[in-house]
Design a protein around this motif. Structure first.
Motif, PDB file in Angstrom:
ATOM      1  N   ALA A 150      29.308 115.532  54.082  1.00  0.00           N
ATOM      2  CA  ALA A 150      28.941 115.054  55.414  1.00  0.00           C
ATOM      3  C   ALA A 150      27.484 114.616  55.471  1.00  0.00           C
ATOM      4  O   ALA A 150      27.133 113.671  56.178  1.00  0.00           O
ATOM      5  N   ALA A 151      26.628 115.282  54.692  1.00  0.00           N
ATOM      6  CA  ALA A 151      25.205 114.945  54.685  1.00  0.00           C
ATOM      7  C   ALA A 151      24.917 113.713  53.856  1.00  0.00           C
ATOM      8  O   ALA A 151      24.102 112.862  54.239  1.00  0.00           O
ATOM      9  N   LEU A 152      25.578 113.596  52.690  1.00  0.00           N
ATOM     10  CA  LEU A 152      25.379 112.469  51.774  1.00  0.00           C
ATOM     11  C   LEU A 152      26.747 111.894  51.392  1.00  0.00           C
ATOM     12  O   LEU A 152      27.246 112.115  50.287  1.00  0.00           O
ATOM     13  N   PRO A 153      27.363 111.133  52.284  1.00  0.00           N
ATOM     14  CA  PRO A 153      28.740 110.658  52.043  1.00  0.00           C
ATOM     15  C   PRO A 153      28.852 109.497  51.063  1.00  0.00           C
ATOM     16  O   PRO A 153      29.957 109.183  50.613  1.00  0.00           O
ATOM     17  N   LEU A 154      27.760 108.814  50.740  1.00  0.00           N
ATOM     18  CA  LEU A 154      27.797 107.664  49.824  1.00  0.00           C
ATOM     19  C   LEU A 154      28.833 106.632  50.276  1.00  0.00           C
ATOM     20  O   LEU A 154      29.587 106.081  49.467  1.00  0.00           O
ATOM     21  N   SER A 155      28.860 106.359  51.550  1.00  0.00           N
ATOM     22  CA  SER A 155      29.871 105.450  52.101  1.00  0.00           C
ATOM     23  C   SER A 155      29.691 104.034  51.578  1.00  0.00           C
ATOM     24  O   SER A 155      28.568 103.559  51.384  1.00  0.00           O
ATOM     25  N   GLY A 156      30.815 103.391  51.320  1.00  0.00           N
ATOM     26  CA  GLY A 156      30.807 101.969  51.000  1.00  0.00           C
ATOM     27  C   GLY A 156      30.630 101.618  49.543  1.00  0.00           C
ATOM     28  O   GLY A 156      30.695 100.442  49.193  1.00  0.00           O
TER      29      GLY A 156
END
Length: 282
Positions: free
Chosen positions: A48-54
């Motif tokens: 949740a803190a570092l989701p690395l989205s995308g």
């Protein structure tokens, strides 16, 4: 299977949270991540803190030994007591050693479960989890194509020195704790990163973190491996204003809204992996 899917469970005795790549129909590399012992202190809270989205990669968050679902029966109080008795031999040493030992079978089991593509991997960690990521790299447990170390523990002796100053205690080093101190001194082990193929490393520290325990070792580590790598600058260090050591609010056990400084660290991590893992799949 889409990027919004989240898979959680336990494999080979290790809790995990896995998310598919942004482009689910294409072969993609894998990033493995280990959380902090500070907040966020579980795999789900770290995601949740570092989701690395995308990014076009599988993202797999692994729970550390003695944390989260594997917290000792005495709970956080027992962890604190073990740390006060001897943080090096009771916590830092055994947690990192066990996390590294269990990684290879966990990686293979997850590869079979999710049909990961072959190729180099990315590693990411926060604080003690960053030490695990660094060990996986330096000890060549896997072929690492890129690493991101956030609020990293890079010299355990420096962390102990900071603890002595903050808590007014005296730590007596022994032969056993000294061995752990040598293992968890990545400034002295800079040559091991060269032997591991000079993987690109990004270090992210909080400008408000403890200088003696974390900022100065990060600066020394970045300088040590950059000097040995030579050529293309594949090592950098970023200081995030307003960020201390933790990446989430306490208690840091469950997913929580992303804090602004964590969002900055996350963007730096995602950009690094997007740049350096593009050709990691064979």
């Amino acid at each position: 299977m889409t990027e919004t899917d989240v898979y959680q469970g336990t494999i080979e005795g290790v809790p995990y949270l896995a998310k598919p790549p942004a482009r689910a129909n294409e072969p993609a590399p894998v990033v493995f991540a280990w959380h902090l012992m500070d907040a966020p202190r579980t795999e789900a809270a770290f995601e949740a803190a570092l989701p690395l989205s995308g990014i076009d990669a599988w993202r797999v968050y692994l729970g550390l030994p003695m944390c989260g679902a594997r917290t000792p029966s005495g709970g956080f109080d027992e962890i604190m007591q073990l740390g006060m008795e001897d943080a090096v031999t009771n916590l830092y040493g055994p947690i990192t050693e066990r996390a590294v030992a269990e990684f290879a079978p966990v990686k293979e089991a997850l590869r079979d479960k999710f049909a990961f593509a072959d190729g180099t991997i990315g590693v990411m960690g926060g604080s003690l989890g960053a030490a695990v990521a660094a060990l996986v790299t330096a000890d060549q447990i896997a072929t690492v194509g890129a690493a991101v170390l956030v609020s990293p523990l890079l010299q355990v002796r420096a962390v102990v020195a900071a603890m002595q100053r903050v808590y007014g205690i005296t730590y007596e080093w022994t032969a056993h704790s000294g061995e752990i101190g040598n293992t968890l001194d990545f400034v002295a082990r800079a040559g091991d990163f060269v032997a591991a193929g000079c993987p690109p490393v990004r270090i992210v520290v909080g400008a408000e973190d403890d200088a003696e325990g974390f900022i100065e070792p990060a600066e020394k580590f970045a300088a040590a491996i950059a000097a040995r790598y030579g050529g293309e600058p594949t090592v950098d260090l970023h200081r995030v204003e307003g960020m201390g050591h933790a990446l989430a609010e306490e208690p840091g056990l469950d997913p929580a809204p992303q804090l602004p400084h964590a969002a900055r660290a996350d963007a730096l991590a995602a950009e690094w992996f997007a740049r350096h893992l593009r050709h990691a799949v064979s």
